[in-house]
Design a protein around this motif. Sequence first.
Motif, PDB file in Angstrom:
ATOM      1  N   HIS A 286       0.810  -1.213   0.000  1.00 10.77           N
ATOM      2  CA  HIS A 286       0.000   0.000   0.000  1.00 10.77           C
ATOM      3  C   HIS A 286       0.850   1.273   0.000  1.00 10.77           C
ATOM      4  CE1 HIS A 286      -4.399  -0.860   0.551  1.00 10.77           C
ATOM      5  NE2 HIS A 286      -3.914  -2.089   0.675  1.00 10.77           N
ATOM      6  N   GLY A 287       2.153   1.148  -0.032  1.00  8.47           N
ATOM      7  CA  GLY A 287       3.012   2.325  -0.002  1.00  8.47           C
ATOM      8  C   GLY A 287       3.003   3.087  -1.315  1.00  8.47           C
ATOM      9  N   SER A 288       3.161   4.391  -1.215  1.00  8.67           N
ATOM     10  CA  SER A 288       3.193   5.233  -2.421  1.00  8.67           C
ATOM     11  C   SER A 288       4.620   5.631  -2.801  1.00  8.67           C
ATOM     12  CB  SER A 288       2.355   6.492  -2.207  1.00  8.67           C
ATOM     13  OG  SER A 288       2.858   7.259  -1.120  1.00  8.67           O
ATOM     14  N   GLN A 289       5.623   5.238  -1.993  1.00 13.45           N
ATOM     15  CA  GLN A 289       7.006   5.505  -2.376  1.00 13.45           C
ATOM     16  C   GLN A 289       7.393   4.618  -3.558  1.00 13.45           C
ATOM     17  OE1 GLN A 289       5.918   4.847   0.881  1.00 13.45           O
ATOM     18  NE2 GLN A 289       7.541   5.436   2.317  1.00 13.45           N
ATOM     19  N   ARG A 290       8.361   5.082  -4.327  1.00  9.17           N
ATOM     20  CA  ARG A 290       8.745   4.371  -5.547  1.00  9.17           C
ATOM     21  C   ARG A 290       9.131   2.923  -5.292  1.00  9.17           C
ATOM     22  NH1 ARG A 290       9.897   5.565 -10.645  1.00  9.17           N
ATOM     23  NH2 ARG A 290       9.506   7.781 -10.249  1.00  9.17           N
ATOM     24  N   GLN A 291       9.880   2.663  -4.203  1.00  6.47           N
ATOM     25  CA  GLN A 291      10.340   1.290  -3.967  1.00  6.47           C
ATOM     26  C   GLN A 291       9.202   0.341  -3.590  1.00  6.47           C
ATOM     27  OE1 GLN A 291      10.917   3.914  -2.037  1.00  6.47           O
ATOM     28  NE2 GLN A 291      11.294   3.379   0.115  1.00  6.47           N
ATOM     29  N   TYR A 292       8.037   0.903  -3.258  1.00  4.85           N
ATOM     30  CA  TYR A 292       6.902   0.076  -2.867  1.00  4.85           C
ATOM     31  C   TYR A 292       5.849  -0.062  -3.963  1.00  4.85           C
ATOM     32  CZ  TYR A 292       8.578   0.328   1.995  1.00  4.85           C
ATOM     33  OH  TYR A 292       9.319   0.218   3.144  1.00  4.85           O
ATOM     34  N   LEU A 293       6.077   0.520  -5.121  1.00  2.00           N
ATOM     35  CA  LEU A 293       5.075   0.452  -6.183  1.00  2.00           C
ATOM     36  C   LEU A 293       5.083  -0.925  -6.853  1.00  2.00           C
ATOM     37  CD1 LEU A 293       5.496   3.941  -7.906  1.00  2.00           C
ATOM     38  CD2 LEU A 293       3.920   3.301  -6.068  1.00  2.00           C
ATOM     39  N   ASP A 294       3.884  -1.477  -7.057  1.00  2.00           N
ATOM     40  CA  ASP A 294       3.683  -2.720  -7.829  1.00  2.00           C
ATOM     41  C   ASP A 294       4.441  -3.902  -7.237  1.00  2.00           C
ATOM     42  OD1 ASP A 294       2.210  -1.071  -9.485  1.00  2.00           O
ATOM     43  OD2 ASP A 294       3.855  -0.751 -10.885  1.00  2.00           O
ATOM     44  N   ILE A 295       4.298  -4.103  -5.936  1.00  4.59           N
ATOM     45  CA  ILE A 295       4.954  -5.240  -5.267  1.00  4.59           C
ATOM     46  C   ILE A 295       3.930  -5.960  -4.386  1.00  4.59           C
ATOM     47  CG2 ILE A 295       7.214  -4.111  -5.224  1.00  4.59           C
ATOM     48  CD1 ILE A 295       6.622  -3.618  -2.152  1.00  4.59           C
ATOM     49  N   ASN A 296       4.311  -7.182  -3.957  1.00  6.29           N
ATOM     50  CA  ASN A 296       3.567  -7.946  -2.947  1.00  6.29           C
ATOM     51  C   ASN A 296       2.079  -8.062  -3.284  1.00  6.29           C
ATOM     52  OD1 ASN A 296       6.081  -7.739  -1.826  1.00  6.29           O
ATOM     53  ND2 ASN A 296       5.454  -6.683   0.032  1.00  6.29           N
ATOM     54  N   HIS A 297       1.801  -8.744  -4.407  1.00  5.56           N
ATOM     55  CA  HIS A 297       0.435  -8.852  -4.899  1.00  5.56           C
ATOM     56  C   HIS A 297      -0.314 -10.057  -4.349  1.00  5.56           C
ATOM     57  CE1 HIS A 297       1.420  -5.696  -7.722  1.00  5.56           C
ATOM     58  NE2 HIS A 297       2.392  -6.408  -8.243  1.00  5.56           N
ATOM     59  N   GLY A 298       0.344 -10.912  -3.590  1.00  5.70           N
ATOM     60  CA  GLY A 298      -0.301 -12.112  -3.085  1.00  5.70           C
ATOM     61  C   GLY A 298      -1.433 -11.807  -2.131  1.00  5.70           C
ATOM     62  N   SER A 299      -2.279 -12.813  -1.883  1.00  3.77           N
ATOM     63  CA  SER A 299      -3.379 -12.659  -0.936  1.00  3.77           C
ATOM     64  C   SER A 299      -3.093 -13.452   0.322  1.00  3.77           C
ATOM     65  CB  SER A 299      -4.696 -13.122  -1.560  1.00  3.77           C
ATOM     66  OG  SER A 299      -5.744 -13.069  -0.606  1.00  3.77           O
ATOM     67  N   ILE A 300      -3.178 -14.762   0.257  1.00  2.75           N
ATOM     68  CA  ILE A 300      -2.862 -15.600   1.422  1.00  2.75           C
ATOM     69  C   ILE A 300      -1.375 -15.927   1.453  1.00  2.75           C
ATOM     70  CG2 ILE A 300      -3.282 -17.815   2.556  1.00  2.75           C
ATOM     71  CD1 ILE A 300      -6.089 -17.783   1.361  1.00  2.75           C
ATOM     72  N   LEU A 301      -0.833 -16.319   0.313  1.00  8.31           N
ATOM     73  CA  LEU A 301       0.576 -16.708   0.231  1.00  8.31           C
ATOM     74  C   LEU A 301       1.415 -15.597  -0.396  1.00  8.31           C
ATOM     75  CD1 LEU A 301       0.104 -20.374  -1.074  1.00  8.31           C
ATOM     76  CD2 LEU A 301       0.494 -19.633   1.292  1.00  8.31           C
ATOM     77  N   ILE A 302       2.598 -15.388   0.161  1.00  8.71           N
ATOM     78  CA  ILE A 302       3.540 -14.422  -0.412  1.00  8.71           C
ATOM     79  C   ILE A 302       4.528 -15.118  -1.335  1.00  8.71           C
ATOM     80  CG2 ILE A 302       5.383 -14.548   1.331  1.00  8.71           C
ATOM     81  CD1 ILE A 302       3.872 -11.338  -0.254  1.00  8.71           C
ATOM     82  N   VAL A 303       4.457 -16.453  -1.394  1.00  9.21           N
ATOM     83  CA  VAL A 303       5.425 -17.201  -2.197  1.00  9.21           C
ATOM     84  C   VAL A 303       5.291 -16.890  -3.687  1.00  9.21           C
ATOM     85  CG1 VAL A 303       5.670 -19.078  -0.531  1.00  9.21           C
ATOM     86  CG2 VAL A 303       3.877 -19.199  -2.270  1.00  9.21           C
ATOM     87  N   TRP A 304       4.080 -16.519  -4.130  1.00  7.36           N
ATOM     88  CA  TRP A 304       3.917 -16.189  -5.554  1.00  7.36           C
ATOM     89  C   TRP A 304       4.786 -14.989  -5.917  1.00  7.36           C
ATOM     90  CZ3 TRP A 304       1.977 -20.518  -6.436  1.00  7.36           C
ATOM     91  CH2 TRP A 304       0.871 -21.029  -5.768  1.00  7.36           C
ATOM     92  N   ASP A 305       4.812 -13.982  -5.052  1.00 10.96           N
ATOM     93  CA  ASP A 305       5.650 -12.803  -5.315  1.00 10.96           C
ATOM     94  C   ASP A 305       7.125 -13.170  -5.335  1.00 10.96           C
ATOM     95  OD1 ASP A 305       3.891 -10.220  -5.238  1.00 10.96           O
ATOM     96  OD2 ASP A 305       3.097 -11.506  -3.663  1.00 10.96           O
ATOM     97  N   LYS A 306       7.520 -14.065  -4.452  1.00  7.47           N
ATOM     98  CA  LYS A 306       8.930 -14.472  -4.418  1.00  7.47           C
ATOM     99  C   LYS A 306       9.288 -15.288  -5.649  1.00  7.47           C
ATOM    100  CE  LYS A 306       9.406 -14.216   0.597  1.00  7.47           C
ATOM    101  NZ  LYS A 306       9.783 -14.910   1.847  1.00  7.47           N
ATOM    102  N   LEU A 307       8.340 -16.075  -6.143  1.00  6.70           N
ATOM    103  CA  LEU A 307       8.600 -16.878  -7.342  1.00  6.70           C
ATOM    104  C   LEU A 307       8.676 -16.022  -8.598  1.00  6.70           C
ATOM    105  CD1 LEU A 307       6.320 -20.015  -6.799  1.00  6.70           C
ATOM    106  CD2 LEU A 307       8.821 -19.995  -6.916  1.00  6.70           C
ATOM    107  N   PHE A 308       7.847 -14.981  -8.685  1.00  4.19           N
ATOM    108  CA  PHE A 308       7.722 -14.213  -9.919  1.00  4.19           C
ATOM    109  C   PHE A 308       8.345 -12.820  -9.823  1.00  4.19           C
ATOM    110  CE2 PHE A 308       4.075 -17.224  -9.972  1.00  4.19           C
ATOM    111  CZ  PHE A 308       4.500 -17.985 -11.050  1.00  4.19           C
ATOM    112  N   GLY A 309       9.155 -12.583  -8.807  1.00  2.00           N
ATOM    113  CA  GLY A 309       9.991 -11.389  -8.766  1.00  2.00           C
ATOM    114  C   GLY A 309       9.312 -10.095  -8.386  1.00  2.00           C
TER     115      GLY A 309
END
Length: 387
Positions: A286-309
């Motif tokens: 939910h961050g609006s800083q540049r480093q936080y844009l378009d990250i951590n899209h998972g719902s229950i599992l965060i492993v999808w984000d780790k797998l797909f960068g």
Amino acid sequence: MQRPDLTVLAIPAFIGAMGAELWWQRRHPAAPGEDRAGDYELNDTIASLSMGIGSLVAPFVTGPLLRRLTPGSAKGGAALLAVGAAAGAATTIGDVLRRRRTNGGTLPLAGTLPSDEPAPVTVRSRVDALGLLTAGSAVAAVASTAVAAATVWTAQTSATRLARFAPFGLRTGAASYLLGIAAWDFIYYWNHRLAHESRWLWAVHVVHHSSERYNLSTALRQPVAEGVTMAVPYGLLALLGVPPRYIEDARAINLIYQFWIHTEAVRSIGWLEKVLNTPSHHRAHHGSQRQYLDINHGSILIVWDKLFGTFEPEVERVRYGLTRNIDTFNLGAIATHEWRDIAADIATAPTWSDRFGFLLRGPGWAYERRDELAPAALEPVSEPVAG
């Protein structure tokens, strides 16, 4: 008898959890003079809860309307296609005429030159009627195309329809139920990611990111226009043999899980941070800083984000909201501000590529392209006409 929606049954628990969070905040107040983003603010909370109620009511209003606009299954669909075709033709003709037209003319500079030697001073008409007509028809063409595509896609990819093509039939039991939850979570990752990478989907999802606060009420700030979108269909789970009623439960469980991660009260849950999506991971999302844009899209599992960068940990203190905040609690503005911006960009776009780009490409591209086109709209006419 229709099975109850688990998300509706969970409403008392949502309210109770918000009460508990408010109690915790009062027991742990912010430092004097500190405006803590996780604290409840009355107007913001009312806006979030109102949007949540709206998201429950909206499908009962938009669903029947959109079904009447589905091409191939309703008369309204044929009319929608006709409007789109006519608007597209009118826009194309307008584009051609505008390219051929030369605006303005020249007038003499009074008192500086003899009357028979006019100076080439370019003037423009006050009202660009052709431009206004072309802008309106362009918006109508793109909008009708989008609605037609969304309704057809929804009708063709529903779980009840795709269930008829399940190669091994539908299977009940715990294994099928768990498969439905895991597969929904996987598809949700991609749809959530697309909602940040395509402006059409972002216009729906941006409602959820519009608050500059971050507490459990923020979780309930949900969009009301999900029926007018396209996404990876959750109905694909039916092809895996998951019954539609399990798919609906998977949706509810996925949404209910997301509620508790919208808080600043929980800083970490230890080693489970490596596997699960948590308040820390979602705060960064939910961050609006540049480093936080378009990250951590998972719902229950965060492993999808780790797998797909797309994973980034919470490091810097998060500043919530949008890169360009709307600064309002008006429900109409919260629900429609991005749609209005898209319409304005399409109206001023000079080509079909730009028009559909403003709808389909990323929000970042749209903002950059808008800035590129703005100077061109202010350029003087290059070839003055003698007058």
